[in-house]
Design a protein around this motif. Structure first.
Motif, PDB file in Angstrom:
ATOM      1  N   LYS A 352       0.837  -1.206   0.000  1.00 31.92           N
ATOM      2  CA  LYS A 352       0.000   0.000   0.000  1.00 31.92           C
ATOM      3  C   LYS A 352       0.870   1.253   0.000  1.00 31.92           C
ATOM      4  CE  LYS A 352      -4.095  -1.950   2.265  1.00 31.92           C
ATOM      5  NZ  LYS A 352      -4.960  -1.935   3.476  1.00 31.92           N
ATOM      6  N   CYS A 353       1.971   1.210   0.717  1.00 30.41           N
ATOM      7  CA  CYS A 353       2.891   2.338   0.790  1.00 30.41           C
ATOM      8  C   CYS A 353       3.484   2.649  -0.586  1.00 30.41           C
ATOM      9  CB  CYS A 353       3.994   2.025   1.801  1.00 30.41           C
ATOM     10  SG  CYS A 353       5.116   3.402   2.132  1.00 30.41           S
ATOM     11  N   CYS A 354       3.589   1.616  -1.422  1.00 25.98           N
ATOM     12  CA  CYS A 354       4.244   1.759  -2.726  1.00 25.98           C
ATOM     13  C   CYS A 354       3.261   1.987  -3.874  1.00 25.98           C
ATOM     14  CB  CYS A 354       5.090   0.516  -3.026  1.00 25.98           C
ATOM     15  SG  CYS A 354       6.462   0.259  -1.883  1.00 25.98           S
ATOM     16  N   ASP A 355       1.946   2.051  -3.573  1.00 21.87           N
ATOM     17  CA  ASP A 355       0.938   2.184  -4.633  1.00 21.87           C
ATOM     18  C   ASP A 355       1.252   3.334  -5.585  1.00 21.87           C
ATOM     19  OD1 ASP A 355      -0.586   0.004  -4.049  1.00 21.87           O
ATOM     20  OD2 ASP A 355      -2.088   1.093  -2.867  1.00 21.87           O
ATOM     21  N   LEU A 356       1.585   4.491  -5.025  1.00 21.95           N
ATOM     22  CA  LEU A 356       1.866   5.669  -5.854  1.00 21.95           C
ATOM     23  C   LEU A 356       3.026   5.414  -6.803  1.00 21.95           C
ATOM     24  CD1 LEU A 356       1.505   8.672  -6.581  1.00 21.95           C
ATOM     25  CD2 LEU A 356       3.007   9.218  -4.647  1.00 21.95           C
ATOM     26  N   TYR A 357       4.011   4.660  -6.331  1.00 18.76           N
ATOM     27  CA  TYR A 357       5.209   4.440  -7.133  1.00 18.76           C
ATOM     28  C   TYR A 357       4.994   3.364  -8.201  1.00 18.76           C
ATOM     29  CZ  TYR A 357       6.760   7.109  -3.162  1.00 18.76           C
ATOM     30  OH  TYR A 357       6.858   8.075  -2.202  1.00 18.76           O
ATOM     31  N   PHE A 358       4.028   2.472  -7.970  1.00 18.63           N
ATOM     32  CA  PHE A 358       3.609   1.561  -9.033  1.00 18.63           C
ATOM     33  C   PHE A 358       2.983   2.369 -10.176  1.00 18.63           C
ATOM     34  CE2 PHE A 358       2.875  -1.715  -5.468  1.00 18.63           C
ATOM     35  CZ  PHE A 358       4.140  -2.263  -5.633  1.00 18.63           C
ATOM     36  N   GLU A 359       2.136   3.337  -9.806  1.00 19.56           N
ATOM     37  CA  GLU A 359       1.469   4.175 -10.804  1.00 19.56           C
ATOM     38  C   GLU A 359       2.476   5.008 -11.587  1.00 19.56           C
ATOM     39  OE1 GLU A 359      -1.440   6.539  -8.831  1.00 19.56           O
ATOM     40  OE2 GLU A 359      -2.503   4.815  -7.957  1.00 19.56           O
ATOM     41  N   LYS A 360       3.495   5.512 -10.919  1.00 19.81           N
ATOM     42  CA  LYS A 360       4.502   6.341 -11.578  1.00 19.81           C
ATOM     43  C   LYS A 360       5.459   5.521 -12.449  1.00 19.81           C
ATOM     44  CE  LYS A 360       4.812  10.120  -8.170  1.00 19.81           C
ATOM     45  NZ  LYS A 360       4.671  11.249  -9.133  1.00 19.81           N
ATOM     46  N   GLY A 361       5.444   4.199 -12.261  1.00 21.26           N
ATOM     47  CA  GLY A 361       6.361   3.354 -13.010  1.00 21.26           C
ATOM     48  C   GLY A 361       7.739   3.250 -12.378  1.00 21.26           C
ATOM     49  N   TRP A 362       7.844   3.614 -11.107  1.00 19.25           N
ATOM     50  CA  TRP A 362       9.130   3.546 -10.403  1.00 19.25           C
ATOM     51  C   TRP A 362       9.340   2.182  -9.744  1.00 19.25           C
ATOM     52  CZ3 TRP A 362       9.034   8.777  -7.228  1.00 19.25           C
ATOM     53  CH2 TRP A 362       9.007   9.851  -8.135  1.00 19.25           C
ATOM     54  N   MET A 363       8.232   1.477  -9.475  1.00 19.01           N
ATOM     55  CA  MET A 363       8.312   0.176  -8.816  1.00 19.01           C
ATOM     56  C   MET A 363       7.429  -0.816  -9.553  1.00 19.01           C
ATOM     57  SD  MET A 363       8.343   1.009  -4.726  1.00 19.01           S
ATOM     58  CE  MET A 363       9.297  -0.455  -4.323  1.00 19.01           C
ATOM     59  N   GLU A 364       7.724  -2.097  -9.362  1.00 19.97           N
ATOM     60  CA  GLU A 364       6.918  -3.154  -9.961  1.00 19.97           C
ATOM     61  C   GLU A 364       7.081  -4.427  -9.152  1.00 19.97           C
ATOM     62  OE1 GLU A 364       8.403  -3.604 -13.924  1.00 19.97           O
ATOM     63  OE2 GLU A 364      10.399  -4.238 -13.282  1.00 19.97           O
ATOM     64  N   VAL A 365       6.122  -5.332  -9.310  1.00 21.91           N
ATOM     65  CA  VAL A 365       6.232  -6.665  -8.729  1.00 21.91           C
ATOM     66  C   VAL A 365       6.348  -7.642  -9.882  1.00 21.91           C
ATOM     67  CG1 VAL A 365       5.130  -8.452  -7.355  1.00 21.91           C
ATOM     68  CG2 VAL A 365       4.948  -6.054  -6.648  1.00 21.91           C
ATOM     69  N   VAL A 366       7.443  -8.376  -9.901  1.00 20.97           N
ATOM     70  CA  VAL A 366       7.679  -9.371 -10.943  1.00 20.97           C
ATOM     71  C   VAL A 366       7.765 -10.731 -10.262  1.00 20.97           C
ATOM     72  CG1 VAL A 366       9.213 -10.149 -12.781  1.00 20.97           C
ATOM     73  CG2 VAL A 366       8.877  -7.695 -12.391  1.00 20.97           C
ATOM     74  N   GLY A 367       6.815 -11.605 -10.572  1.00 21.41           N
ATOM     75  CA  GLY A 367       6.744 -12.858  -9.830  1.00 21.41           C
ATOM     76  C   GLY A 367       6.356 -12.528  -8.399  1.00 21.41           C
ATOM     77  N   GLU A 368       7.213 -12.854  -7.466  1.00 22.87           N
ATOM     78  CA  GLU A 368       6.937 -12.510  -6.072  1.00 22.87           C
ATOM     79  C   GLU A 368       7.985 -11.528  -5.535  1.00 22.87           C
ATOM     80  OE1 GLU A 368       9.017 -13.815  -3.305  1.00 22.87           O
ATOM     81  OE2 GLU A 368      10.420 -14.420  -4.871  1.00 22.87           O
ATOM     82  N   ARG A 369       8.624 -10.790  -6.470  1.00 24.47           N
ATOM     83  CA  ARG A 369       9.684  -9.882  -6.057  1.00 24.47           C
ATOM     84  C   ARG A 369       9.266  -8.427  -6.282  1.00 24.47           C
ATOM     85  NH1 ARG A 369      13.843 -13.069  -4.754  1.00 24.47           N
ATOM     86  NH2 ARG A 369      15.099 -11.264  -4.207  1.00 24.47           N
ATOM     87  N   LEU A 370       9.476  -7.626  -5.246  1.00 23.09           N
ATOM     88  CA  LEU A 370       9.224  -6.191  -5.322  1.00 23.09           C
ATOM     89  C   LEU A 370      10.538  -5.518  -5.696  1.00 23.09           C
ATOM     90  CD1 LEU A 370       7.411  -3.662  -4.641  1.00 23.09           C
ATOM     91  CD2 LEU A 370       8.398  -3.807  -2.328  1.00 23.09           C
TER      92      LEU A 370
END
Length: 395
Positions: A352-370
Motif C-alpha cells: 500500500k505504501c508503494c501504490d503511488l510508485y507503481f502508478e509512476k512506473g518507479w516500482m513493480e512486482v515481478v513474480g513474487e519480487r518487489l
C-alpha cells in the motif's frame, strides 16, 4: 541469485579496512591516515604497527566456526601494503576462521601505487579480484578531485592487471564532478568499456560536510553539474554499459554475466559480516558496530580487548534495513521471504505504501519480487525509501 534475509546467521564475509593514503581526496570523509607520496608499507613503521594491531583484533574476535567465503580489503588504499603485510593479514584470517578455497578475495587498488612485483605478489597471496580507483580519465578532473594519480598511471595499472591475469577486475568512476560535462562523461564511459573490466562501479558525487569539497562547493551549484545533468549522466551510463553487455545489477554497479561482486551482495542482502580495522563496521549476532575512526582510539580499543557494547537490531529496524539495502538490487526483495519473516500484514502495508510508485512506473512486482525499475525507479530510490521509512518507521 535468490535473496535471503539472514540476520542472525554465522558470518562468512570479512571487511578489512586499510586506512592509508598518499593524500586525502577532496571528496573523502573516510577514516584514513595520510602517508604522503614517499612512504608505503615497505618503508613505513606506521603501516607495520597498524597491521600488527589489526591482526591482534582478528585474533581475539569471536569465532563461529564458519570459513570465510568473501574477504574485501578496502580503504584507504590497500595497494600501499607490502606483499608481506597483505600475506600477514590473510594468514591471521585463515588461522582464525579458515578461508574457503573458492573464496572471493577483493582488494581496492589505486593507479600509481603498485608495480608488477606488487600485483604479482598480491595475486600469489590469494587476491583474485581487484577494484581499480580510476574515478576519471581526464587530468584536470583528477586534479580537481585531489587524486594522486594521472591518466597515464591508469593505463599503466590496467596493463599490469591484464599482464598478471587477475580473474575479476573492476573499475570505479565518479559522475557529477566539478566541470564535468556530458561529453566528457561519455568519453569516460567509452574508455571504461574499451578497457574491458568484468565489473564497473559508477558513483554519483556526494558533497560530504567536513571535506574539502564541502568547503568549496554547494550541491547543485556551479561548477558542479546541475541535478538535471547528473540524471542525464546516470541514464547515459545505464544505456552505454548495458549496451556493452554489462548487467545493471545494483543501483551503482554493472557486471558481465557471472561477475557480480559476491562480497558486496552480503551487504545488500543484509547478511552478517565481520569488520576489522579502524572505522570498520561489522554486523554480527544482530548487532551493528563501528570501530573507532581515529588511530589512537582504535589502538586503545584493541588493547583493552575489543569490547563491543551495542543493542541488538530490532525487528522493525531489520525490516527497514532489508528494504533499504535489498531495493538497491535489480532483483529487488522477495515478498514471500518478507512475509515469512515479518508477516503478511506487514507485506500488505509495504504494498500500500508503494501504490503511488507503481502508478509512476518507479516500482513493480515481478513474480513474487518487489523491485525498483531501471533507470527511473533507481533514480528516485531516495524518494521511495523516505516514504517507506516514514510510513513503516512510525508504527
Amino acid at each position: 541469485m535468490a535473496q535471503k534475509y539472514i540476520v542472525s546467521g554465522i558470518p562468512s564475509a570479512a571487511y578489512i579496512h586499510v586506512p592509508f593514503c598518499r593524500r586525502r581526496c577532496f571528496y573523502c570523509d573516510f577514516p584514513i591516515s595520510v602517508l604522503g607520496d614517499r612512504l608505503r608499507g615497505e618503508t613505513s613503521g606506521t603501516v607495520s604497527e597498524y597491521v600488527e594491531m589489526l591482526c591482534k583484533e582478528i585474533a581475539i574476535a569471536p569465532d563461529f566456526g564458519q570459513p570465510l567465503e568473501t574477504i574485501f580489503f578496502g580503504g584507504g588504499t590497500p595497494s600501499l601494503l607490502s606483499v608481506q603485510q597483505l600475506q600477514r593479514i590473510l594468514t591471521a584470517l585463515k588461522q582464525k576462521f579458515d578461508i574457503y578455497p573458492s573464496a572471493e578475495i577483493s582488494m581496492e587498488i589505486d593507479p600509481g601505487t603498485f608495480d608488477l612485483a606488487h600485483i604479482q605478489g598480491y595475486r600469489s597471496a590469494g587476491i583474485n579480484r581487484v577494484s581499480l580507483g580510476v574515478q576519471a580519465f581526464h587530468t584536470d578532473l583528477l586534479q580537481v578531485c585531489g587524486r594522486s594519480h594521472t591518466v597515464a598511471d591508469i593505463f599503466a595499472a590496467v596493463e599490469l592487471i591484464h599482464q598478471v591475469g587477475v580473474p575479476e577486475f573492476s573499475i570505479d568512476l565518479i559522475s557529477g564532478l566539478p566541470h564535468q560535462t556530458l561529453d566528457r562523461w561519455q568519453e569516460n564511459l567509452e574508455k571504461a568499456v574499451a578497457i574491458a573490466p568484468t565489473h564497473i562501479s559508477i558513483y554519483d558525487l556526494t558533497i560530504e560536510p567536513g571535506t574539502a569539497f564541502g568547503r568549496y562547493y554547494k550541491p547543485g551549484a556551479a561548477p558542479l553539474p546541475t541535478d538535471e545533468m547528473t540524471v542525464q549522466m546516470y541514464r547515459m551510463a545505464q544505456q552505454i554499459l548495458t549496451g556493452a553487455g554489462y548487467e545493471h545489477y545494483e543501483i551503482s554497479n554493472y557486471a558481465k554475466l557471472g561477475h557480480q561482486c559476491r562480497h558486496n551482495r552480503v551487504y545488500w542482502e543484509n547478511r552478517p559480516y565481520y569488520g576489522f580495522g579502524m572505522g570498520a563496521a561489522s554486523y554480527v549476532e544482530g548487532k551493528r558496530f563501528t570501530r573507532p575512526r581515529k588511530t589512537k582510539e582504535y589502538y586503545q580499543w584493541v588493547e583493552t580487548g575489543c569490547v563491543i557494547d551495542c543493542e541488538v537490531t530490532s525487528p522493525d529496524e531489520i525490516l527497514l534495513e532489508t528494504l533499504m539495502l535489498g531495493l538497491r538490487l535489480a532483483e529487488g526483495v522477495s515478498l514471500e521471504v518478507l512475509a515469512e519473516q515479518f508477516g503478511e500484514d506487514k507485506v500488505e502495508e509495504i504494498r500500500k505504501c508503494c501504490d503511488l510508485y507503481f502508478e509512476k512506473g518507479w516500482m513493480e512486482v515481478v513474480g513474487e519480487r518487489l523491485r525498483l525499475t531501471d533507470p527511473d525507479g533507481f533514480l528516485f530510490s531516495n524518494v521511495v525509501l523516505a516514504k517507506l521509512f516514514a510510513e513503516l518507521g512510525s508504527n
